[in-house]
Design a protein around this motif. Sequence first.
Motif, PDB file in Angstrom:
ATOM      1  N   ALA A   2       0.844  -1.202   0.000  1.00 25.71           N
ATOM      2  CA  ALA A   2       0.000   0.000   0.000  1.00 25.71           C
ATOM      3  C   ALA A   2       0.875   1.246   0.000  1.00 25.71           C
ATOM      4  N   ALA A   3       1.637   1.431  -1.067  1.00 22.84           N
ATOM      5  CA  ALA A   3       2.567   2.560  -1.147  1.00 22.84           C
ATOM      6  C   ALA A   3       1.849   3.908  -1.122  1.00 22.84           C
ATOM      7  N   HIS A   4       0.581   3.941  -1.532  1.00 24.23           N
ATOM      8  CA  HIS A   4      -0.167   5.203  -1.551  1.00 24.23           C
ATOM      9  C   HIS A   4      -0.396   5.749  -0.142  1.00 24.23           C
ATOM     10  N   ARG A   5      -0.229   4.932   0.875  1.00 28.93           N
ATOM     11  CA  ARG A   5      -0.437   5.385   2.245  1.00 28.93           C
ATOM     12  C   ARG A   5       0.721   6.229   2.778  1.00 28.93           C
ATOM     13  N   GLN A   6       1.796   6.333   1.999  1.00 29.39           N
ATOM     14  CA  GLN A   6       2.922   7.160   2.435  1.00 29.39           C
ATOM     15  C   GLN A   6       2.516   8.624   2.597  1.00 29.39           C
ATOM     16  N   THR A   7       1.458   9.040   1.896  1.00 27.66           N
ATOM     17  CA  THR A   7       1.042  10.440   1.939  1.00 27.66           C
ATOM     18  C   THR A   7      -0.099  10.691   2.920  1.00 27.66           C
ATOM     19  N   ARG A   8      -0.451   9.691   3.738  1.00 29.42           N
ATOM     20  CA  ARG A   8      -1.576   9.881   4.655  1.00 29.42           C
ATOM     21  C   ARG A   8      -1.234  10.891   5.746  1.00 29.42           C
ATOM     22  N   THR A   9      -2.283  11.425   6.352  1.00 31.66           N
ATOM     23  CA  THR A   9      -2.132  12.425   7.399  1.00 31.66           C
ATOM     24  C   THR A   9      -1.354  11.843   8.574  1.00 31.66           C
ATOM     25  N   HIS A  10      -0.411  12.638   9.114  1.00 30.96           N
ATOM     26  CA  HIS A  10       0.427  12.145  10.206  1.00 30.96           C
ATOM     27  C   HIS A  10       0.501  13.171  11.327  1.00 30.96           C
TER      28      HIS A  10
ATOM     29  N   GLY B 286       2.452   3.820  17.437  1.00 30.99           N
ATOM     30  CA  GLY B 286       2.581   4.287  16.060  1.00 30.99           C
ATOM     31  C   GLY B 286       1.348   4.946  15.492  1.00 30.99           C
ATOM     32  N   VAL B 287       0.487   5.497  16.353  1.00 33.52           N
ATOM     33  CA  VAL B 287      -0.717   6.150  15.850  1.00 33.52           C
ATOM     34  C   VAL B 287      -0.346   7.351  14.978  1.00 33.52           C
ATOM     35  N   THR B 288      -1.212   7.651  14.016  1.00 33.20           N
ATOM     36  CA  THR B 288      -0.994   8.803  13.147  1.00 33.20           C
ATOM     37  C   THR B 288      -1.974   9.939  13.428  1.00 33.20           C
ATOM     38  N   LEU B 289      -2.919   9.703  14.350  1.00 31.40           N
ATOM     39  CA  LEU B 289      -3.855  10.739  14.787  1.00 31.40           C
ATOM     40  C   LEU B 289      -3.994  10.648  16.302  1.00 31.40           C
ATOM     41  N   HIS B 290      -3.956  11.786  16.988  1.00 25.46           N
ATOM     42  CA  HIS B 290      -4.113  11.799  18.436  1.00 25.46           C
ATOM     43  C   HIS B 290      -5.571  11.631  18.860  1.00 25.46           C
ATOM     44  N   HIS B 291      -6.499  12.041  18.024  1.00 24.58           N
ATOM     45  CA  HIS B 291      -7.929  11.988  18.338  1.00 24.58           C
ATOM     46  C   HIS B 291      -8.335  10.548  18.675  1.00 24.58           C
ATOM     47  N   PRO B 292      -9.073  10.319  19.760  1.00 20.81           N
ATOM     48  CA  PRO B 292      -9.455   8.945  20.132  1.00 20.81           C
ATOM     49  C   PRO B 292     -10.261   8.253  19.032  1.00 20.81           C
ATOM     50  N   HIS B 293      -9.701   7.185  18.510  1.00 20.92           N
ATOM     51  CA  HIS B 293     -10.355   6.494  17.401  1.00 20.92           C
ATOM     52  C   HIS B 293      -9.824   5.077  17.289  1.00 20.92           C
TER      53      HIS B 293
END
Length: 382
Positions: A59-67, A182-189
């Motif tokens: 899933a190379a497209h995930r390299q640009t996901r929000t971090h 290794g979460v990429t969002l701090h918001h509880p989810h």
Amino acid sequence: MTSITSTTLSDGRELIYFDDAGSTADRAAGPADLRGLPPRGEPGEVRFDALTGEWVAIAAHRQTRTHLPPADQCPICPTTPNNPSEIPAADYDVVVFENRFPSLGPALGSIPDHGTWGTKGPAYGRCEVVSFTPEHTGSFSNLSETRSRTVIEAWAQRTAALSALPGIKQVFPFENRGADIGVTLHHPHGQIYAYPYVTPRAAVLGAAASSFHESSGGRETLTGSLLRAERQDGSRMVMEGENFSAYVPFAARWPLEIHLVPHRHVPDLAALSGGEKDELAHVYLDLLKRVDALYPTPTPYISAWHQAPLDPALRASGYLHLQLTSPRRAADKLKYLAGSEAAMGAFINDTTPESVAARLRDVVVPPASSATRASTAEGVPA
């Protein structure tokens, strides 16, 4: 009753509002997603690892996901004029939506049952995000029991819906909590993955469960027998309720590992009764509060709901249970998966399951309801 409303984001992804019981929110008329997002891309790939017989998603497209964006740019906070987020509403209770950067999907279909070197195909499946609260800070353990119950209803509803999609072989709700995980969002989810194959871990668990089930003539389940043994022994029990019990397993791999198991044999969250979900909303919060009370700072963890795969050969013996694990072995130390664990899959635990269970029993948490109590090593009912 939880109110459920489905809508569509501007790029065609599904978003579902799950409103708490008693909520007066009216979602029928929107609001609409006005961002004008570009069309969704094609899925990545799955490739067959002939050395292990396992599928690997590329899933190379995930390299640009929000971090780890700043709070005022969080993509799962409610929409504001300055932050048109993934959730168009100005407020919500619980929301589930298709991930904008999915490891699997958005296309659906079947992959080969077997492969050889060079076998690859589209990464069919579906990946969803579950936002537990509109609040950007906090964690699941801070939720009310009402909100916890809504999340459980969302997990159950999505398990049933995703299980019915073409090509899906396994549905996995989970939460990665903390930067050390290794979460990429701090918001509880949390997230839900719907796989086009049975994952390697589920295959191992399923094979052991199926063998035990067959050897008992279909009368017993492996997870049920382990629960019974742990309750009879008592030294690793953390809590017991009318419908659920939690314990540190006899051969725990992680410094902190707890299994939460329903007393009744069910394959997945969708099969729980209303009363079982009600108790789970309390028991799960109690367990998370105990985990967070062990140290001065919040504990990183992975909360993994193991549900029976959809393969008929594995489903009859499959038994819903939670495996909550953390690499934290002390207030200022983490266990890293190095040579033995990462290369050989041979875990070496730095703690004893009995001492961890005792600490979890003894921590101070808000008073529990009569449905659940902390057990002691002595006098645990069979």
